[in-house]
Design a protein around this motif. Sequence first.
Motif, mmCIF file in Angstrom:
data_model
loop_
_atom_site.group_PDB
_atom_site.id
_atom_site.type_symbol
_atom_site.label_atom_id
_atom_site.label_comp_id
_atom_site.label_asym_id
_atom_site.label_seq_id
_atom_site.Cartn_x
_atom_site.Cartn_y
_atom_site.Cartn_z
ATOM 1 N N ASP A 74 6.478 2.848 -12.499
ATOM 2 C CA ASP A 74 6.102 4.015 -13.284
ATOM 3 C C ASP A 74 6.358 3.671 -14.753
ATOM 4 O O ASP A 74 7.430 3.895 -15.269
ATOM 5 N N LYS A 134 9.489 2.462 -8.199
ATOM 6 C CA LYS A 134 9.375 3.521 -7.186
ATOM 7 C C LYS A 134 9.050 2.938 -5.814
ATOM 8 O O LYS A 134 8.403 1.897 -5.716
ATOM 9 N N ASN A 135 9.479 3.682 -4.795
ATOM 10 C CA ASN A 135 9.105 3.345 -3.412
ATOM 11 C C ASN A 135 9.476 1.936 -2.983
ATOM 12 O O ASN A 135 8.760 1.313 -2.211
#
Lengths: 516, 323
Positions: free
Chosen positions: A515, A496-497
């Motif tokens: 995650d 993520k990100n």
Amino acid sequence: MPKRVLLGLLLACGLAAPALAQEPKTGGTINAVIQPEPPGLMLALVQNGPTQMVSGNIFEGLLRYSPKLEPQPELAESWSISEDAKTYTFKLRKGVTWHDGKPFTAADVLFSIEMLKKTHARARTNLAQVDKIEAPDDYTVVFTLKQPFGPFLGIFEVGSMPMVPKHLYEGTDWKTNPYNNAPVGTGPFMFKEWQKGSFIRLVKNPNYYEKGKPYIDEIYWQIIPDAAARSVAYETGKVDVLPGGSVENFDVPRLSKLKDTCVTGAGWEFFSPLAWLWLNNRQGPLADKRVRQAIMYAIDRDFAKDVIWNGLGKVATGPSASTIKYYTDDVKKYPFDPAKAKALLKEAGYKGEKIRLLPLAYGETWQRWGEAVKQNLQDVGMNIETIATDVAGGNQKIADWDYDIAFTYLYQYGDPALGVGRNYISSNIAKGQMFNNVEGYTNPEIDKLFADGAVATPDSKRKEIYEKAQKILVEDVPVAWMLELQFPTITRCKVKNLITTAIGVNDGFKDAWLDK
Amino acid sequence: MLSFVAQRVVKGVIVLLAIVVLNFFLIRLAPGDPAMVMAGEAGASDQVFVKQLREKFGLDKPLPEQLFIYVKGVVGLDLGFSFRQQAPVAKLIGERLPATLLLTLTAFAISLALGILFGTFAARFAGTFLDTGITVFALIFYAMPIFWVALMGILLFSVAFDWLPSFGYETVGANLTGLAHALDVAKHLIMPAMTLGLFFMATYTRMTRASMLEVKRLDFVKTARAKGLSDAVIQRRHVLRNALLPVVTLAGVHSGTLIGGAVITETVFAWPGIGRLMYDALLQRDYNLLLGVFVICSAMVLIFNLITDLVYRLVDPRIEFAS
């Protein structure tokens, strides 16, 4: 408020809520591919793509840029500009330390800039308008410009101006400094190990100034030289991140259909890579504007985008990518129109003279694109001969003006004064050099517009100047603009990100988390 | 024998120097130089930048002077400095040589062992179904390009079955030690070594078969049979031993080619050896590094050739060392 809009908003909020609620998790390892193996990791000395991709985690600049190219704090926490737009004052973040524990101060900034002026070609050009740089105290740096320079706030990202530790480099021979092979920066990750030919390992900086960041424990940059083998490495779960350009385009649709795989074209807004064909304006049929225009009409650029680039990117309208400042699409259009191309060639008196086409030796994708363009041009009656070279040979030929048509793509760095003008102004014609005005286009009006545009104020004046320049260039076709490129980054969705700024994967993984 | 070896070493050194000089000029014939490549990669190229790089690489000096500096270095066992990689060439090659030796020697052993074994069987059962089977099998591997075999191997054993790793020398990040590490490396070695080995195996199979069939017809084999020796003994002691000479010659020649073949194998399997180092150095016009790899490869070919000559003597005592 109409009901439908309200419903839409509610839905949007509802959908967004879980995403917002998702707290970043800490820990884990990211395995990413780096291609080719970087020659070194000292960003101030080596400025190629792979170096920045790895070292963007180790080093930092004063600023970062949002996807919309707005400046954001990095090592500088705030900045101000004087009324006359000639003095820029940066306030540095306090409590930042180098990976060896020494504090980062304004002295490092001053030293870095002096070093970069000698070692970093782009920084040298970017800093040409700077009259003096001073550090009134440990946490303030003041740049005084000779005259206002519109794009000045856009030259501070890590690749354009990486900060170098003064205490490790001052008074040493930079080229042989041992820290070149074990770089020390201020970034979220620290250099740990480099097994040449295998991998580069970075580990979390436990003393990073942004508390809680980075979330990831370590990054392995795996070195896999063959494109097919890189695809397989992803497919078999050995790597989680394939940064843009790591695999051949024809593998992208297959890989993106794999389970838990996310694909994005984001993270190239600052570079805005624009692909075009250099057209040698000096000699032969291409010296005639009508032949150059015919080339624009003859090439099916939508086909290139949809088939060769899997629909990613955008057909270019002119010398500026649509993602950079002062872009306009209010210019002459060149749709795919072979009949018009033929008519223009006839009008120009083209009689089948041989034209040499130099594809880019960057792998299959570019090879195929070269073949497609050759076919397009042959279809309108042009006599095209493909010249095969490797990258070094191709660079040499282009720099020596020994070509007729040659593929390239160049970065635009967010502002026409930084990444566009350089290819069209006549003072940038220099044999033996690349990426300048190698097409040999000369137009005093364009020279003046780009000279004025860089230093004009206010912004509206710059806009007016650059829009005019775009119109003239598109009419003259000094080069044939093809596509605004987007190199797809392929990741497992659990990462993520990863991409939060305008330079994407090149900006370090400080916001990324897994995650699990 | 000692004087024979000494003579060969002296000749080898002269050949090596000639190779250095030839390669020095040869690689400079290719268009583009390291400064151009690095300027290209940096996406920026002004005159100062390229000039700086050329000065740094010593490319601004006249060619004969560059050659003199290089040869002087090589004579003093200094292979120079790779400015691109910011490290001495000897160090870069030293880091990669063990991986290449592991790969090529394993491949070499596989190819020789399997080649001679299959060749012997094919010759022993010449004209039978087994012979045809072995010949076709060998021909297939001989005809298929190495990169193709490599990619098919990856598709089958990594992607479809997930038995073997598709790239690398070891499991990155596993931090294994001792036996576990050795097994891990062995697992990574299987596919590259087989890919490289199978190609050469094919030639040895065919060479052994042809050579054995030829020897089988000779009078001394008839004599051996007349003496009442068993077939196994005749095949092993008389036929195979005599038939091996051309195979040994071929193996000697191949020792050099193996390193060349390793360029492709190492690239496809991301094996961190000097084959790949050479490939990268070539694309990047890293002159010193490229020359360094050439010197080492040439030296290895010369050494292998010397070993071949010594093995001749072991295989066939009739051959004497001319001094």
